[in-house]
Design an enzyme around this catalytic site. Structure first.
Site, PDB file in Angstrom:
ATOM      1  N   ARG A   1       0.782  -1.234   0.000  1.00  0.00           N
ATOM      2  CA  ARG A   1       0.000   0.000   0.000  1.00  0.00           C
ATOM      3  C   ARG A   1       0.816   1.288   0.000  1.00  0.00           C
ATOM      4  NH1 ARG A   1      -3.988   0.239   4.669  1.00  0.00           N
ATOM      5  NH2 ARG A   1      -2.817  -1.450   5.635  1.00  0.00           N
TER       6      ARG A   1
ATOM      7  N   ASP B   1      -1.446 -14.108   0.026  1.00  0.00           N
ATOM      8  CA  ASP B   1      -1.759 -13.953   1.442  1.00  0.00           C
ATOM      9  C   ASP B   1      -1.317 -15.205   2.179  1.00  0.00           C
ATOM     10  OD1 ASP B   1      -3.374 -12.160   3.378  1.00  0.00           O
ATOM     11  OD2 ASP B   1      -4.023 -14.203   3.827  1.00  0.00           O
TER      12      ASP B   1
END
Lengths: 360, 360
Positions: A37, A83
């Site tokens: 991010r 993930d």
């Protein structure tokens, strides 16, 4: 999308040589959560995907965000964008991410019957999207830098599967360790087989290095860590070592927050190639403790990236000096990059590692 | 309110004897956050107070919740009910607690001028409510068990004062350490004087043991811990050792998450009486590392209190065996009790410590 490649580019081999404790021209560097991010292009692709899970489960998008940091920074490795909870999701626990929150399972494990019912997923079936992403990324990387595949550790997966979400202390998993240890061992055995199969499939699909994240091993007292985490990390490592397809694929174990007397030493004896080290351990001390059994990866405090670039430069030099001149260091942070970091500071970090890390 | 007192009750002296590494009939035990939300009577008093700050700042209410766990459990110490952020509040930072959230400062430190302006509070003026609580609790305890006073450490106070609230990584304080270390040192020097003055006043008001919580020391890499936390813990310890009023008052330092090679040893050399040990360190290892320089306090994983009482009993026995037979252990958790704990399990824990800990 195309990236420049030259067959004599030292980035093709720097990471692999360092993991095998062979001399390198300079220290290789990559950063945990380097695709993330803090990068505006990541946020744009994430917005385009609509959800984090769509991003992770669409090979083209996962490939795109995996490559993004390599276009900006002179990094020595790519790491699969995925993930750590893909395995429990493939086991039917129903993974989701609420906006701005952590992971959540629709069907957390609530009974011994839930655990007995779990089957080891076939990675090329239930986790096909991961394998497709690995194949696509390898093709797009075209040999420029190695690709790292990864999995959560059995203990860390069990923590989430029992709790149903993130937690400060994962008290459900710990309570099972005290109240029903044999049931927890059954779960961890299943997970160790699933993790080994998953990593094996990633290697078969093209991952050149494998890493296991034991994110929550550090929540355990040392005796519990040995019984409920280390034991299954060792199972995974020995399975990978016993198979021709994974025997020579470097394996990095990262047990965050695990630091006790004898613990790094035990991790180094599992058959892994390298240990990830968090920033609360002095690198010179880690080096002294594991000797030349394994390479080390780490361990700058990720908050250092908030400092001025001259301070980042100084901290990089200090860390490299603490490690010393011998081969076997993969420079990294001691934990993942946080979203508040200025990409210019990441650039300064990578440049500083390659400059201060020159070995000639 | 009246508590039964007998002059030959071993609870009068067990804690103090253990801190001075003298033989005791059994191991003393108290629990961090023993006055807290897991107790229904605490929740009732907290509701009556209306807010956490009113509870902490009203001596009669602070006294009441301090005594509540002693009415239920056979504990060997009372600990002042208060907050670690009283000093910054007294310095004018404006402490508040939003419902269900952590602490917040209305006026966090945002500039070198903010830091230069800070004055060391006079504890009998700006922190009078704490001293009044100490005096009242001592009177109510009437010698039954000793009273422990406490403070946050300079580094931990600085973390909150710079961040303005709780944080996962207290990046503002760390960034100042890298970018403007001399300004951070100025803040820490002021805080070390404030902490020493505050603890001295608590001793003068009747606290028989003093404890410093370095809750966030463990966020620092070892070299930073030495420079920005340990150094000021040592200042506080040496100030207390140099004053006749505090010279003989046992001082416990608890640096949560601090574990590195040499770090426990350095903490033990500050002049403190005992070290608090978190549950990620094996107690036998801690004992071996600090030798007989200091007593040790700890270190059961607080999540153990969620296990069945037979498992709690077994874990207590294991911990006591790991410490060994020598004097100098204060049994405690490795961190505070969480609100989800059944008080019956606390009762089982305290009973197990006294039973397994018998020294005759």
């Amino acid at each position: 999308m195309a990236l420049p490649v030259a067959t004599d580019d030292p980035r093709r081999t720097r990471l692999l040589r360092a993991l095998h404790r062979q001399p390198t021209d300079t220290r290789p560097v990559w950063l945990m959560r380097q695709a993330g991010r803090y990068l505006p292009e990541y946020r744009a692709t994430r917005a385009q995907a609509g959800s984090f899970l769509t991003l992770a489960q669409t090979p083209e998008l996962a490939c795109e965000v995996t490559l993004q940091p390599l276009r900006r920074f002179d990094l020595d490795a790519a790491i699969l964008f995925s993930d750590i909870l893909t395995i429990p999701d493939a086991m039917g626990l129903g993974l989701s991410f609420a906006e701005g929150e952590g992971p959540r399972f629709a069907n957390p494990l609530r009974s011994a019957a839930d655990i007995a019912r779990l089957a080891v997923p076939d990675p090329e079936q239930e986790l096909r999207y991961v394998m497709d992403a690995v194949r696509l990324i390898r093709r797009e990387l075209d040999g420029r830098v190695p690709l790292i595949g990864f999995s959560g550790s059995p203990w860390t997966l069990a923590c989430y599967m029992l709790e149903g979400s993130g937690s400060r202390d994962f008290a459900r998993a710990k309570t099972m360790a005290w109240n029903d240890p044999s049931i927890l061992h059954q779960l961890l055995e299943t997970l160790a087989r699933a993790v080994a199969a998953y990593l094996t499939a990633q290697a078969a699909a093209g991952a050149q290095v494998l890493m296991v994240f034991d994110t929550w091993g550090g929540l355990l007292a040392p005796a519990m860590f040995a019984e409920f985490s280390l034991r299954y990390l060792a199972t995974v490592a020995s399975t990978l070592r016993s198979q021709s397809i994974t025997r020579d694929v470097p394996l990095i174990l990262f047990a965050k927050g695990v630091h006790g007397t004898g613990q790094l030493e035990s991790l180094a004896q599992t058959g892994c190639t390298a240990l990830g080290i968090d920033w609360t351990i002095d690198m010179a001390d880690a080096r002294a403790r594991v000797g030349d059994r394994v390479a080390l990866q780490g361990n700058l405090d990720p908050a250092t990236l908030r400092a001025r670039t001259d301070a980042i430069d100084r901290e990089v030099a200090t860390l490299l000096a603490a490690f010393g001149p011998q081969p076997g260091l993969v420079f990294n942070l001691g934990h993942g990059i946080t979203p508040d970091i200025d990409p210019e500071h990441v650039s300064a970090l990578v440049e500083a590692v390659h400059r201060h890390g020159r070995q000639d």
